[in-house]
Scaffold this active site. Structure first.
Site, PDB file in Angstrom:
ATOM      1  N   GLU A 175      25.089  45.337  67.106  1.00 58.85           N
ATOM      2  CA  GLU A 175      23.737  45.081  67.610  1.00 58.85           C
ATOM      3  C   GLU A 175      23.655  43.875  68.541  1.00 58.85           C
ATOM      4  O   GLU A 175      22.591  43.612  69.106  1.00 58.85           O
ATOM      5  CB  GLU A 175      22.748  44.901  66.439  1.00 58.85           C
TER       6      GLU A 175
ATOM      7  N   CYS B  39      28.735  44.533  63.772  1.00 62.16           N
ATOM      8  CA  CYS B  39      27.748  45.549  63.397  1.00 62.16           C
ATOM      9  C   CYS B  39      27.051  46.196  64.590  1.00 62.16           C
ATOM     10  O   CYS B  39      26.051  46.891  64.409  1.00 62.16           O
ATOM     11  CB  CYS B  39      26.709  44.952  62.447  1.00 62.16           C
TER      12      CYS B  39
ATOM     13  N   ASN C 245      29.569  42.946  68.502  1.00 63.69           N
ATOM     14  CA  ASN C 245      29.929  42.245  67.268  1.00 63.69           C
ATOM     15  C   ASN C 245      30.366  43.231  66.193  1.00 63.69           C
ATOM     16  O   ASN C 245      30.540  44.425  66.451  1.00 63.69           O
ATOM     17  CB  ASN C 245      28.738  41.416  66.780  1.00 63.69           C
TER      18      ASN C 245
END
Length: 822
Positions: free
Chosen positions: A474, A472, A470
């Site tokens: 994670e 970010c 995604n």
């Protein structure tokens, strides 16, 4: 801040070991002898109440010596009720007062708290009665949420009274940035009015309780007593208001409102191999998710021919810029490419100062390398002295590589290479040079390890490998041309799990497990009631029901217990925290199925169905709860899991501001964080440090101020400013992210990795050498360390602190990076 008196111990009872809590002890009712009565939310006599509170704060500021030469109101409405200022005048006065006081907060943590209280008064001056709030067209609450609030209004108002009695006064004094962030999250209503903080928590709790009431197992997992809408509402309301867990930003902004999405993360793999189909996918899939304020990770690996990728990147760049104009939640896109993509070198040079030409500059799009192990294996061959080690780039003729990982990938890569299908060959050192130069200069590319992500996934992905993460880094989910990955998030406030036990600050695992249980039910409830922008995302959410439960306040919690992050006690506690988080989340998910809900769609094809859990894929894992894990393993095989995924350690840059704790699992960025933005200065002092400093110099204010001046001169570096002061020895634990050995921080990530079934947004914090240079080998060695540790995310941001001043380049284009010696 001392949070130890908020939560009492939890008891274990019932068939499923539900952690019960006596909410009557959670927060005391209003003390009638207090100087300010609770908010009379029925008739909203706001002006007089706020005027009285403002009078008390100004008196306190005057006694502290901070109002000298400043305009005050100082109206005691008890003696002169006819002198109540207008709400507009009070709001303007509060704004001027906060703006003048903010710079002084660097020297007085009490003032930081009082400024926060002033901002809360400014919020209260814009409140509306409950009925007006319910009917607001700008708020646009869902009908069923409004209906339940009306139906159970008497019960809700009792909880509101409890909130105004003791929770609200505590929240108001958390700090300035907390107040400002809450002010940002509260919904703007008609006629310049605003949702109140209490109404905000009512909205979140009522929306979650409404959805939970539609699936009884959601409610019954919260209690062994009566499970109904009222008890579920109260459970959520008190936990949210007391910041035991914190919802994601989209949830805080949009939960309970019509036509909104509360999912945080969307993952896409359109698998288009030409510009025309890619633009169609962008129009039909990317744009709706941008408008829904979701963060997007998209794999464009299949777009691997001539004259295509960089033009599409430019389109995405423009879309992000346009979508973020005047938005309360800016969003973004991260494009995932494998390092053998034919245009990888162009992509590495698309941002900031490394952009080759303006026509290809894409400062609003992030790049992530979905890196195979083979890239690092070849670099290690070079490091070990082998000559002429090369890296080969391929075009779409090698698209089979996207479907493979680990040994199968390596065999096919080398076969294609031997057959001469590569479009370019680059010395491996030059390839790594380009990656590190881009990271040091722009903060990215983010780096994830494709093979680790696929090896540890819940199903066998060989032949149809996962293609990206995604925005970010994670979230790890399987996507394809017809199904998007979707994840809803919440974070546990670990600082609220630290309690005074027998005179010592200790970590309360019962509190942690209770928080995870609530967060698990809450996230599942909001997934049920949230709209998603497209059918592909609806399909992905329904197929996996993936959650991302993370943390915030990790460093804050450890500091409050007097622990350095990297000592042995801290490392042991680190592993225990995440083991019990995963254990509790999976237990709740299994209970859902035991109580009648179906397992997630792919459960029968998953490793879970065979009794294999995430940590079984890691070597030498020592479990603290062996017996409980063994029982849960059998229960999962028998009943299933409602959710496919559980733990994801996201960055919490925004939500951690409302709690005034450290971001995510990272160390504090600075002991005095200050950033100038378009709306003014963002200031966050390390309150724990300043309170301890005040205790040390309790009887010597001049020495306290002199010590703060020394800290200011040293950019708040404790070792530099106070290392020679014996009385300040206890303060040496207040190291920042840049002060820590990054390899040790990677080790912390490695220690907890078996219990993080998605991934960790791990940022590297690196300081230039004294001469203002940065050796590429420093970054490269850390990436190698992360790779050898078996992590899934090797690097989110690469943040560089300049040697000459406190400036930090964070990859957002606001500061320029120093030159790099590569």
């Amino acid at each position: 801040m001392d949070h130890s008196d908020v939560y009492e111990p939890y008891t274990f009872s019932g068939k499923h070991h539900v952690r019960m809590y006596d909410f009557s002890k959670l927060t005391p009712m209003w003390n009638k002898d207090a100087s300010t009565p609770p908010r009379k939310f029925a008739d909203m006599h706001i002006a007089s109440t706020v005027a009285m509170e403002l009078y008390n704060i100004e008196r306190e500021l005057l006694n502290m010596g901070h109002l000298s030469g400043m305009e005050t109101m100082m109206v005691d409405v008890r003696k002169s009720p006819e002198m109540i200022p207008s709400t507009i005048n009070m709001r303007d006065h509060i704004t001027r007062l906060v703006n003048k006081m903010k710079p002084i907060c660097r020297f007085d943590e009490r003032l930081y708290s009082l400024c926060g209280e002033l901002v809360h008064l400014r919020i209260e001056l814009r409140e509306v009665p409950l009925d007006t709030w319910l009917l607001s067209k700008k708020l646009n609450l869902k009908y069923e949420v409004v209906d339940n609030i009306r139906r159970y209004r008497a019960h809700i108002e009792m909880d509101m009274l409890r909130f105004y009695g003791s929770i609200h006064p505590w929240l108001k004094r958390l700090g300035l940035q907390s107040a400002l962030k809450y002010e940002e999250y509260l919904v703007e209503l008609e006629d310049g009015k605003k949702e109140s903080l209490c109404q905000f928590f009512v909205r979140l709790a009522a929306a979650a309780a409404t959805e939970a009431s539609m699936k009884k197992p959601f409610m019954t997992t919260l209690t062994t007593g009566v499970a109904n809408w009222r008890t579920t509402f109260t459970t959520f309301f008190l936990a949210l208001a007391n910041q035991l867990f914190v919802p994601s930003t989209p949830c805080m902004l949009f939960l309970g409102r019509e036509g909104t999405s509360t999912a945080s993360c969307y993952l896409m793999d359109p698998r288009t191999n030409n510009t025309q189909d890619t633009l169609k996918a962008i129009t039909e899939d990317v744009v709706p998710h941008l408008l829904a304020r979701g963060g997007i990770g998209i794999s464009l690996q299949h777009l691997n021919g001539k004259f295509g990728l960089m033009h599409v990147m430019k389109v995405l760049d423009s879309l992000v810029m346009a979508a973020n104009v005047n938005e309360s939640r800016p969003t973004g896109i991260c494009v995932y490419l494998e390092p053998w993509h034919a245009d990888i070198m162009s992509a590495l040079n698309m941002r900031g100062m490394v952009a080759a030409e303006e026509s290809r500059r894409c400062d609003n799009v992030f790049l992530a390398l979905w890196s195979c192990d083979l890239l690092f294996k070849r670099y290690l061959r070079h490091v070990n002295g082998e000559k002429n080690v090369i890296w080969t780039l391929f075009d779409s003729r090698a698209s089979i590589l996207t479907k493979l990982h680990s040994e199968e990938f390596e065999k096919e890569y080398e076969r294609l290479e031997s057959e001469g299908l590569g479009v370019a060959s680059i010395p491996i050192r030059d390839m790594m040079f380009a990656i590190i130069k881009s990271a040091a200069s722009t903060g990215s590319p983010f780096i994830l390890f494709k093979d680790a992500c696929n090896r540890h996934y819940i199903t066998n992905t060989q032949g149809d490998a996962i293609a990206g993460s995604n925005l970010c880094t994670e979230i790890i989910q399987k996507t394809d041309a017809n199904t998007n990955g979707v994840c809803s998030l919440a974070s546990i406030n670990l600082a609220r799990c630290v309690r005074n036990i027998d005179g010592n600050r200790q970590f309360d695992f019962d509190a942690l497990r209770y928080a995870v249980r609530l967060a698990t039910v809450f996230v599942n409830a909001i997934m049920e009631g949230s709209d998603v922008p497209t059918e592909k995302s609806h399909s992905g959410r329904e197929r996996n029901r993936s959650m991302g439960i993370g943390v915030q306040g990790f460093h804050t919690a450890f500091l409050s217990m007097g622990l350095d992050l990297c000592d042995e006690r801290a490392r042991s506690l680190n592993k225990l925290i995440f083991e019990f988080m995963l254990l509790e989340a999976m237990t709740v998910s299994c209970e859902f199925c035991e109580r009648g809900l179906p397992p997630f769609a792919d459960f029968s094809n998953s490793y879970y169905a065979r009794g294999r859990l995430h940590f079984d894929g890691w070597a030498n894992v020592e479990l603290a709860a062996v017996e409980e894990w063994n029982m849960l393993r059998d229960r999962i095989v028998s009943a299933g899991l409602y959710n496919a995924q559980f733990i994801a350690l996201m960055p919490t840059a925004a939500s951690a501001q409302v709690t005034e704790v450290s971001e995510g699992f990272s160390p504090l960025f600075s002991n005095m964080f200050s950033k100038v933005t378009s709306t003014g200065e963002l200031l966050r002092p390390n309150i724990q440090l300043m309170e301890e400093l005040r205790t040390i110099y309790l009887d010597n204010e001049n020495q306290r101020l002199a010590t703060i001046a020394a800290l200011e001169s040293a950019n708040w570096n404790i070792q530099t400013a106070l290392g020679n002061k014996p009385e300040c020895h206890s303060l040496l634990k207040y190291k920042t992210a840049f002060d820590y050995d990054q390899a040790l921080l990677i080790d912390l990530c490695s220690d907890r990795a078996p219990f993080v079934d998605q991934s960790q947004s791990m940022t590297l914090f690196i300081t230039e050498t004294a001469d203002g240079t940065l050796l590429a080998s420093r970054v490269m060695n850390l990436l190698l360390h992360a790779y050898k540790a078996g992590l899934k995310t090797g690097m989110y941001y690469c943040k560089i602190r300049k040697a000459t001043n406190a400036g930090v380049f964070c990859g957002d284009g606001e500061l320029t990076c120093s030159s790099c010696v590569l």
